[in-house]
Each structure stands twice: as C-alpha cells, then as structure tokens.
Design a protein around this motif. Structure first.
Motif: not given
Length: 244
Positions: A197, A200-201, A206-207
């Motif tokens: 996470k 991703q941030a 975002g992935r």
C-alpha cells in the motif's frame, strides 16, 4: 514484433534472455516465443517455459557465458536480440553491506550484463543488425535505502547501454534500457500488505505493474518499429520515477 503480432519462420529472430526461469525474465521469454521467435533462456536453477531452449549458465562465469552462446548459436543461429535480465539482490543498510554482498551483486547484475553483451556484439556486428536490451530498475534511477549495491548495479547499466549505443550504432545495433518499477513477481510477493500500500501510494497509476508490461516494452525495442530508438531508458513503472 509487438505482443499482438506473430512472425513467420522467415522473419523470426534468434532471441536470448538471461535469467529466464522466473519472474520478468520468464515472461519475456514466453512473450517472444509466443510471437514465433526462436527463444533461448539461461537459468541457474529451475526450468524455462515450454517452447524455449533452456541453457544453464551463471553469468558471473565467462566460460559458462561463452558455452551458453555456442549452444544457442548451434540451435538457433547467432543471437540477434539479447535481453540481459539476470540479476540478484543482497539488501542491507550501506554500513552493513559486506564486501562480498557488494561484489556479488555488481558481478551478477552489471559485470554479467557486460559479459553477455560483449559476447553477443561480435556476431551482431558481422550481421550489421542487433538489439541489446538491459533490464534495469527504477531503483537505479531513484535510489533506494537499503539497496546501495543493487541501485549502483542497475544505474551502471544506463551508462553501459549508452556507450554501446555510440560504439555500435553505425552497425545498425541498438542498445536500450528498460527500467521496471514495482512489478508483481516472487520478489514483491514477500512484501507485507502495508508495504504494498505504501508503494502504491507513491505510484501515480496507483498499482503494481505486471510482468507482461515489461515483456511488451522489450518486444517494442526489439522490433523494426524501434529501429531509430537507441541509448534510451524506457521506464515501465506507473510513473513512479518520472523526471529521472
């Protein structure tokens, strides 16, 4: 030679992928094979995908590299497309990295890539055609705490590719770098959910990426469509390293 196109026997290339037993290397080998090319892949342990010629080779050993190329040349002809992907990590904070952990990462990731590129270059020069693609990392552009050795090895590939591009460009040989970001592989599977996470941030898309994303970039660079692309660094990282 895009991921959506296949080739016939007359236009199939002899392709060698180093480190092709798993992760990104395996996906690249599978992609080129699915497109109809004559694909070989080196491995140290494990196997290679179906339809790919497996060649056991440790890129830190010059004699093994030469023997691997001879095996590929006998089966598929001279290597026309080289994807130098074999790499390792030995992560630690800088002050805790031993000389051995520094040396083995540099020897595999950087010197090993040099060895295979050097061995591929002479036949490519004679043929006046070739594609050399180095698999680097966004870490080589951004840096990463705890990965001084790995980042140095991956950054070094950029200078190497650009020097090769200048040396061999007159022989219609291109040398480029693909710099993956955080890709879903066995290496990232060990990360905790919180770590994923956090990464991703930082990624504009975002992935995490997929291995097919890297394979597609390699197919483009190996294709006639990329004949005027050399000395380039192609980031495939969801925007994480933009501007570097």
């Amino acid at each position: 030679m895009s991921s959506s196109e296949t080739v016939d026997a007359s236009t199939a290339r002899s392709v060698l992928v180093t480190g092709g037993s798993k992760g990104i290397g395996r996906a690249i080998a599978e992609s080129f094979a699915a497109a109809g090319h004559k694909v070989a892949a080196t491995y140290r342990s494990g196997g290679v995908p179906d339809g790919v010629l497996g060649v056991q080779c440790d890129v830190t050993d010059a004699e093994q590299v030469d023997a691997a190329f001879k095996q590929v040349e006998e089966a598929h002809g001279p290597v026309e497309v080289l994807i130098a992907n074999a790499g390792i990590t030995a992560d630690n904070l800088m002050m805790r990295i031993s000389d051995d952990d520094w040396s083995k990462v540099i020897e595999t990731n950087l010197t090993g890539s040099f060895r295979v590129a050097r061995r591929a270059a002479r036949p490519m020069t004679r043929a006046r055609w070739g594609r050399i693609i180095f698999i680097s990392s966004v870490v080589g552009l951004l840096g990463s705490a705890g990965q001084v050795n790995y980042a140095a090895s991956k950054s070094g590939l950029v200078g190497m590719a650009r020097s090769i591009a200048r040396e061999l460009g007159s022989r219609n040989i291109t040398a480029n770098v693909v710099a993956p970001g955080f890709i879903e592989t066995d290496m990232t599977a060990v990360l905790s959910e919180d770590q994923v996470k956090a990464y991703q941030a930082q990624i504009p898309l975002g992935r995490l990426g997929g291995v097919a994303d890297i394979a597609a970039a390699c197919e483009f660079l190996a294709s006639d469509a990329a004949a005027y692309v050399t000395g380039a660094v192609i980031p495939v990282d969801g925007g994480l390293g933009m501007g570097h």
